[in-house]
Design a protein around this motif. Structure first.
Motif, PDB file in Angstrom:
ATOM      1  N   PHE A  59       2.952  -5.379   2.839  1.00  0.00           N
ATOM      2  CA  PHE A  59       3.697  -4.233   3.345  1.00  0.00           C
ATOM      3  C   PHE A  59       2.741  -3.066   3.468  1.00  0.00           C
ATOM      4  CE2 PHE A  59       7.128  -0.835   2.347  1.00  0.00           C
ATOM      5  CZ  PHE A  59       7.265  -0.544   3.694  1.00  0.00           C
ATOM      6  N   ASN A  60       2.349  -2.759   4.698  1.00  0.00           N
ATOM      7  CA  ASN A  60       1.462  -1.628   4.976  1.00  0.00           C
ATOM      8  C   ASN A  60       2.283  -0.348   5.017  1.00  0.00           C
ATOM      9  OD1 ASN A  60      -1.249  -2.708   5.347  1.00  0.00           O
ATOM     10  ND2 ASN A  60      -0.429  -3.793   7.128  1.00  0.00           N
ATOM     11  N   CYS A  61       2.392   0.317   3.873  1.00  0.00           N
ATOM     12  CA  CYS A  61       3.244   1.498   3.760  1.00  0.00           C
ATOM     13  C   CYS A  61       2.456   2.794   3.622  1.00  0.00           C
ATOM     14  CB  CYS A  61       4.186   1.322   2.553  1.00  0.00           C
ATOM     15  SG  CYS A  61       5.459   2.588   2.398  1.00  0.00           S
ATOM     16  N   ALA A  62       1.175   2.712   3.316  1.00  0.00           N
ATOM     17  CA  ALA A  62       0.376   3.923   3.120  1.00  0.00           C
ATOM     18  C   ALA A  62       0.334   4.752   4.398  1.00  0.00           C
ATOM     19  CB  ALA A  62      -1.041   3.560   2.687  1.00  0.00           C
ATOM     20  N   GLY A  63       0.514   6.050   4.262  1.00  0.00           N
ATOM     21  CA  GLY A  63       0.454   6.932   5.416  1.00  0.00           C
ATOM     22  C   GLY A  63       0.564   8.379   5.000  1.00  0.00           C
ATOM     23  N   ILE A  64       0.102   9.268   5.862  1.00  0.00           N
ATOM     24  CA  ILE A  64       0.237  10.699   5.620  1.00  0.00           C
ATOM     25  C   ILE A  64       0.814  11.352   6.868  1.00  0.00           C
ATOM     26  CG2 ILE A  64      -1.592  10.792   3.897  1.00  0.00           C
ATOM     27  CD1 ILE A  64      -3.441  11.954   6.051  1.00  0.00           C
ATOM     28  N   THR A  86       0.855  -1.185   0.000  1.00  0.00           N
ATOM     29  CA  THR A  86       0.000   0.000   0.000  1.00  0.00           C
ATOM     30  C   THR A  86       0.896   1.242   0.000  1.00  0.00           C
ATOM     31  OG1 THR A  86      -0.140   0.206   2.417  1.00  0.00           O
ATOM     32  CG2 THR A  86      -1.725  -1.254   1.344  1.00  0.00           C
ATOM     33  N   GLY A  87       0.367   2.360  -0.469  1.00  0.00           N
ATOM     34  CA  GLY A  87       1.183   3.566  -0.569  1.00  0.00           C
ATOM     35  C   GLY A  87       2.348   3.369  -1.517  1.00  0.00           C
ATOM     36  N   ALA A  88       2.091   2.655  -2.627  1.00  0.00           N
ATOM     37  CA  ALA A  88       3.175   2.190  -3.497  1.00  0.00           C
ATOM     38  C   ALA A  88       3.591   3.182  -4.578  1.00  0.00           C
ATOM     39  CB  ALA A  88       2.763   0.877  -4.174  1.00  0.00           C
ATOM     40  N   ALA A  89       2.861   4.274  -4.751  1.00  0.00           N
ATOM     41  CA  ALA A  89       3.090   5.118  -5.915  1.00  0.00           C
ATOM     42  C   ALA A  89       4.354   5.960  -5.846  1.00  0.00           C
ATOM     43  CB  ALA A  89       1.885   6.043  -6.132  1.00  0.00           C
ATOM     44  N   SER A  90       4.888   6.199  -4.652  1.00  0.00           N
ATOM     45  CA  SER A  90       6.067   7.056  -4.536  1.00  0.00           C
ATOM     46  C   SER A  90       6.814   6.718  -3.258  1.00  0.00           C
ATOM     47  CB  SER A  90       5.665   8.540  -4.524  1.00  0.00           C
ATOM     48  OG  SER A  90       4.897   8.850  -3.366  1.00  0.00           O
ATOM     49  N   GLY A  91       7.943   7.355  -3.055  1.00  0.00           N
ATOM     50  CA  GLY A  91       8.681   7.242  -1.806  1.00  0.00           C
ATOM     51  C   GLY A  91       9.071   5.819  -1.450  1.00  0.00           C
ATOM     52  N   ILE A  92       8.857   5.459  -0.195  1.00  0.00           N
ATOM     53  CA  ILE A  92       9.279   4.160   0.316  1.00  0.00           C
ATOM     54  C   ILE A  92       8.550   3.020  -0.395  1.00  0.00           C
ATOM     55  CG2 ILE A  92       9.262   2.677   2.363  1.00  0.00           C
ATOM     56  CD1 ILE A  92       9.596   5.320   4.014  1.00  0.00           C
ATOM     57  N   GLY A  93       7.257   3.181  -0.627  1.00  0.00           N
ATOM     58  CA  GLY A  93       6.493   2.131  -1.301  1.00  0.00           C
ATOM     59  C   GLY A  93       7.023   1.845  -2.690  1.00  0.00           C
ATOM     60  N   ALA A  94       7.309   2.888  -3.459  1.00  0.00           N
ATOM     61  CA  ALA A  94       7.820   2.705  -4.818  1.00  0.00           C
ATOM     62  C   ALA A  94       9.214   2.091  -4.807  1.00  0.00           C
ATOM     63  CB  ALA A  94       7.830   4.049  -5.557  1.00  0.00           C
ATOM     64  N   PRO A 127       8.868  12.406  -0.782  1.00  0.00           N
ATOM     65  CA  PRO A 127       8.002  13.534  -1.149  1.00  0.00           C
ATOM     66  C   PRO A 127       7.110  13.985  -0.002  1.00  0.00           C
ATOM     67  CG  PRO A 127       8.067  11.929  -2.930  1.00  0.00           C
ATOM     68  CD  PRO A 127       8.810  11.312  -1.777  1.00  0.00           C
ATOM     69  N   MET A 128       6.684  13.062   0.868  1.00  0.00           N
ATOM     70  CA  MET A 128       5.824  13.415   1.993  1.00  0.00           C
ATOM     71  C   MET A 128       6.538  14.361   2.952  1.00  0.00           C
ATOM     72  SD  MET A 128       3.651  10.872   4.519  1.00  0.00           S
ATOM     73  CE  MET A 128       5.090  10.159   5.340  1.00  0.00           C
ATOM     74  N   VAL A 129       7.796  14.094   3.235  1.00  0.00           N
ATOM     75  CA  VAL A 129       8.571  14.962   4.125  1.00  0.00           C
ATOM     76  C   VAL A 129       8.950  16.259   3.419  1.00  0.00           C
ATOM     77  CG1 VAL A 129      10.766  15.188   5.367  1.00  0.00           C
ATOM     78  CG2 VAL A 129       9.424  13.085   5.572  1.00  0.00           C
TER      79      VAL A 129
END
Length: 253
Positions: free
Chosen positions: A80-85, A7-15, A183-185
């Protein structure tokens, strides 16, 4: 078959994690609310399975899990539960709606995905869940209060499920890094004193490597970076008052 759903795979750690596991022969599934970025990454990886998903939508979560796992005999080796804001700032200056969204996605979303994944994990030998925790789940971190609270919840859920799901042969653990260049940070408008003092010393690829290590050598909590490892283990051995003093110093203006 080694399968990983992120999850949260489109960018950052997930990608970064998707790229690493795909390069090592795993069957990768990608979930994210950002459809355009998700489709771009899926194409980069040769058209891997992907689906737009809001993890706070329980019905959509169940449907996405069923669709991906149906392609692999109803099994799932690794979630891998990576989605987050995240939102940095003074607690009272962040809207209540933003605080609620942080908890809905970081906690409720993770819980819903894990719940929906359970039957597929149970059906898979050596199945595993890796949750995206944080150093802020060790001691409450100023200027990121609701995010820190969400990571305490992730930590507690991880510990409980690791014990509870042992009877099903499912391992559950989390990663606990300090600040990561994502990108989130980078998109934040406020810089917490803790970030100024500690700096950003990790890249998304560093966390992807930690996911890989966790997949091969599971532990309940995996602190990342030498400085936080020192803080983590000292926190296990020292009284809470010492952790409070250390956090007060790190977060001082």
């Amino acid at each position: 078959m080694n399968t990983i759903l992120i999850t949260g795979a489109a960018s950052g750690i997930g990608a970064a994690t998707a790229r690493l596991f795909h390069s090592r022969g795993w069957k990768v599934g990608l979930l994210d609310i950002n459809h355009a970025a998700l489709a771009t990454l899926a194409a980069e990886l040769g058209g891997v399975w992907h689906a737009e998903l809001d993890v706070s939508d329980a019905g959509a979560v169940r449907e996405a899990l069923a669709d991906f796992c149906a392609l692999h005999g109803g099994q799932l080796r690794l979630l891998f539960n990576c989605a987050g804001i995240l939102r940095f700032g003074y607690f009272e200056e962040i809207s209540l709606e933003e605080h609620v969204s942080i908890l809905q996605i970081n906690v409720l979303g993770l819980l819903q995905v894990s719940h929906a994944a359970f039957p597929y994990l149970k059906a898979t030998p050596d199945a595993q869940v890796i949750n995206m925790g944080s150093a802020s789940g060790l001691y409450g971190t100023p200027h990121m209060a609701s995010y820190s609270a969400s990571k305490f919840a992730v930590r507690g859920l991880t510990e409980a499920l690791d014990l509870e799901w042992r009877r099903h042969g499912i391992r559950v653990g989390d990663l606990m890094p300090p600040f990561v260049r994502t990108p989130m940070v980078d998109s934040q408008r406020f810089t917490p004193p803790a970030l100024k003092r500690l700096g950003v010393n990790l890249q998304a690829e560093d966390i992807a490597q930690a996911v890989w290590q966790q997949a091969g050598h599971s532990q309940v909590h995996r602190p990342i970076h030498w400085l936080f490892k020192l803080m983590y283990w000292s926190g296990q051995l020292s009284p809470p008052a010492l952790s409070r003093l250390l956090m007060a110093w790190i977060s001082r203006d």
